[in-house]
Design an enzyme around this catalytic site. Structure first.
Site, PDB file in Angstrom:
ATOM      1  N   LYS A   1       0.836  -1.211   0.000  1.00 35.38           N
ATOM      2  CA  LYS A   1       0.000   0.000   0.000  1.00 35.38           C
ATOM      3  C   LYS A   1       0.867   1.256   0.000  1.00 35.38           C
ATOM      4  O   LYS A   1       0.617   2.195  -0.755  1.00 35.38           O
ATOM      5  CB  LYS A   1      -0.926  -0.021   1.226  1.00 35.38           C
ATOM      6  CG  LYS A   1      -1.867   1.158   1.316  1.00 35.38           C
ATOM      7  CD  LYS A   1      -3.117   0.824   2.112  1.00 35.38           C
ATOM      8  CE  LYS A   1      -2.880   0.712   3.596  1.00 35.38           C
ATOM      9  NZ  LYS A   1      -2.592   2.015   4.252  1.00 35.38           N
TER      10      LYS A   1
ATOM     11  N   SER B   1       6.743   9.323  12.159  1.00 33.17           N
ATOM     12  CA  SER B   1       5.707   9.178  11.137  1.00 33.17           C
ATOM     13  C   SER B   1       6.293   9.304   9.741  1.00 33.17           C
ATOM     14  O   SER B   1       6.778  10.373   9.347  1.00 33.17           O
ATOM     15  CB  SER B   1       4.611  10.230  11.331  1.00 33.17           C
ATOM     16  OG  SER B   1       3.779  10.251  10.185  1.00 33.17           O
TER      17      SER B   1
ATOM     18  N   ASP C   1       1.802  -0.987  11.956  1.00 30.93           N
ATOM     19  CA  ASP C   1       0.477  -1.424  11.501  1.00 30.93           C
ATOM     20  C   ASP C   1       0.161  -2.859  11.922  1.00 30.93           C
ATOM     21  O   ASP C   1      -0.948  -3.346  11.682  1.00 30.93           O
ATOM     22  CB  ASP C   1       0.380  -1.314   9.975  1.00 30.93           C
ATOM     23  CG  ASP C   1       0.332   0.137   9.520  1.00 30.93           C
ATOM     24  OD1 ASP C   1      -0.075   0.998  10.322  1.00 30.93           O
ATOM     25  OD2 ASP C   1       0.710   0.413   8.371  1.00 30.93           O
TER      26      ASP C   1
HETATM   27  C1  S3P Z   1       2.461   4.820   6.166  1.00 31.20           C
HETATM   28  C2  S3P Z   1       2.964   5.221   7.370  1.00 31.20           C
HETATM   29  C3  S3P Z   1       2.404   4.814   8.660  1.00 31.20           C
HETATM   30  C4  S3P Z   1       1.455   3.623   8.526  1.00 31.20           C
HETATM   31  C5  S3P Z   1       0.529   3.764   7.358  1.00 31.20           C
HETATM   32  C6  S3P Z   1       1.322   3.884   6.068  1.00 31.20           C
HETATM   33  C7  S3P Z   1       3.092   5.296   4.928  1.00 31.20           C
HETATM   34  O1  S3P Z   1       1.672   5.906   9.199  1.00 31.20           O
HETATM   35  O2  S3P Z   1       0.714   3.457   9.713  1.00 31.20           O
HETATM   36  O3  S3P Z   1      -0.323   2.643   7.255  1.00 31.20           O
HETATM   37  O4  S3P Z   1       2.839   4.737   3.852  1.00 31.20           O
HETATM   38  O5  S3P Z   1       3.882   6.249   5.016  1.00 31.20           O
HETATM   39  P1  S3P Z   1       2.400   7.064  10.065  1.00 31.20           P
HETATM   40  O6  S3P Z   1       3.314   7.782   9.172  1.00 31.20           O
HETATM   41  O7  S3P Z   1       1.278   7.943  10.545  1.00 31.20           O
HETATM   42  O8  S3P Z   1       3.094   6.334  11.181  1.00 31.20           O
END
Ligand code: S3P
Length: 449
Positions: free
Chosen positions: A28, A173, A326
């Site tokens: 994803k 994040s 996740d």
């Molecule tokens: C993601 C980062 C994560 C993750 C999300 C996908 C990404 O979130 O939980 O499902 O693709 O950068 P955070 O950046 O809020 O930790």
């Protein structure tokens, strides 16, 4: 795209031993980034293995709304990029559905172009904090006007004369890091992001792949990522690897369902994503990597997972949290079938995901007869052993795909069935979840309500 319509309850009964191969969908995180960077390149990017889930399809629609061409020819997605700074002003509100990654990365991308865009999403996304992204974007010169200050619907007015920034992430994040880097593409000079804790690095890797100049150094403050503005991004041919976060569900189900032995081929094992598998192995899971190899610069392996009746609860190292953020919901399900207590600390971020994931899992697990304790940034699950979880409950998905899939897996090994109140959200990241799991041996029934 906002909301999932009528709830679709799913009943999960004790599964048959899981057998066979689980071909999970494309990653994803990498899928969103392929569409966004493809839209910023000059020319035609071609992507195979893209996750065709609702979250990513919303990002594809958004890229069209900003002026890029996005079509698909069979399994190949073709993106006609408009170049860095080439986004057009959308004519309508951008609906990112359930996707935090989509909305935050797109806000970053448009924030340094002199256009205005309004974003919304489903009830889950509308409740999530956006200040973490709009704060650094304001430093570039963008303005934002959101409901309640930082919630969607929100209008972002891109900076006319953006300035590059140096920004230390206040929380671990990858979405915030990525929003800043994507904004930095259309700002003069060097944009620097410092992350005290390493998070998934797909944006840095892919920016380099598209020809941007990105350096990464380790320092006393953490990882220092430096991007040079105004690159000409060159279109790419991208094969999206299969998603380790989706692989987690069949893998964990196999560990808890008696007699299981499955293969989950072609899973990306980027160290910023693979923390769950390390944790499961420390718990005593029979989980092995076969055919370990490199593909497109990323470590990849086929995962073999077998029923593991002797797993023990462990203390998950808090510094591993970002690499499995996740996966805590499904880990808590495995923990319920282990012996002893699993302790998960340093996980405050779980409270601001698609749902408050600590609260959602704690309530459902308790209803299934499992003892769970929790605090603001920690939780602990008391294991009941391989055949010790009663089940016989109804659990709320709360518009959160990973919560819905975790409870569906829970019911595969509990004594009595588990009903998930709404399986609809699963389509955001894993549209064929029910079919794939049923093919392995799951006993799912979609109840009518
Ligand atoms: C993601 C980062 C994560 C993750 C999300 C996908 C990404 O979130 O939980 O499902 O693709 O950068 P955070 O950046 O809020 O930790």
């Amino acid at each position: 795209m906002s909301g999932h319509g009528t709830p679709r309850p799913l009943i999960s009964r004790k599964a048959s031993p899981l057998r066979g191969e689980a071909l999970v969908p494309g990653d994803k995180s990498i899928s969103h980034r392929s569409l966004i960077l493809g839209a910023l390149a000059v020319g035609e990017t071609r992507v195979t293995g893209l996750l065709e889930g609702e979250d990513v399809l919303a990002t594809a629609d958004a890229m069209r709304a900003f002026g890029a061409g996005v079509t698909h020819e069979g399994d190949t997605w073709v993106i006609q990029g408009v170049g860095v700074g080439g986004f057009a002003e959308p004519e309508a509100v951008i609906d990112c559905g359930n996707a935090g990654t989509g909305v935050r990365l797109i806000m970053g991308t448009m924030a340094t172009t002199a256009i205005t865009a309004t974003f919304t999403g489903d009830a889950s996304l509308r409740s999530r904090p956006m200040g973490r992204v709009t704060d650094p974007l304001a430093l570039f010169g963008a303005a934002s006007y959101g409901r309640d200050g930082e919630r969607l619907p929100m209008t972002v007015v891109g900076a006319k004369d953006p300035v590059a920034i140096r920004y230390t992430l206040p929380m671990p994040s990858a979405q915030v890091k990525s929003a800043v880097l994507l904004a930095g593409l259309n700002a003069p000079g060097e944009t620097v992001v410092i992350e005290p804790e390493a998070t998934r690095d797909h944006t840095e890797r892919m920016l380099r792949g598209f020809g941007a100049h990105v350096t990464v150094e380790d320092s006393a403050e953490g990882r220092v990522i430096t991007l040079t503005g105004y690159p000409e991004l060159k279109p790419q041919v991208i094969a999206v690897p299969r998603d380790p976060s989706s692989a987690a569900f069949p893998v964990c189900a196999a560990l808890i369902v008696e007699g299981s032995d499955i293969l989950v081929p072609n899973i990306g094992l980027n160290p910023t994503r693979a923390g769950l598998f390390e944790t499961l192995r420390e718990m005593g899971a029979d989980l092995t990597y076969e055919n370990t190899r490199e593909e497109g610069g990323e470590p990849v392996a086929d995962l073999r997972a077998k029923f593991s009746p002797d797993m023990k609860g462990i203390k998950v190292p808090p510094d591993r949290a970002a690499s499995m953020i996740d996966e805590y919901p499904i880990l808590s399900v495995v923990a319920a079938f282990a012996q002893g207590r699993t302790v998960m600390r340093g996980v405050k971020e779980l409270r601001v995901k698609e749902s408050d994931r600590i609260d959602a899992m704690a309530q459902g697990l308790r209803a299934a007869g499992v003892t769970v304790e929790e605090g603001p940034d920690w939780w602990e699950v008391e294991g009941r052993g391989p055949d010790g979880v009663p089940g016989g409950c109804r659990a709320e998905a709360r518009l959160d795909h990973r919560i819905a899939m975790s409870f569906a897996c829970l019911g595969m090994a509990t004594k009595e069935p588990v009903t998930v109140d709404d399986a609809g959200p699963i389509a955001t990241s894993f549209p064929l979840f029910q079919d794939l799991m049923s093919g392995l041996g799951a006993q799912f029934e979609l109840a009518s309500e």
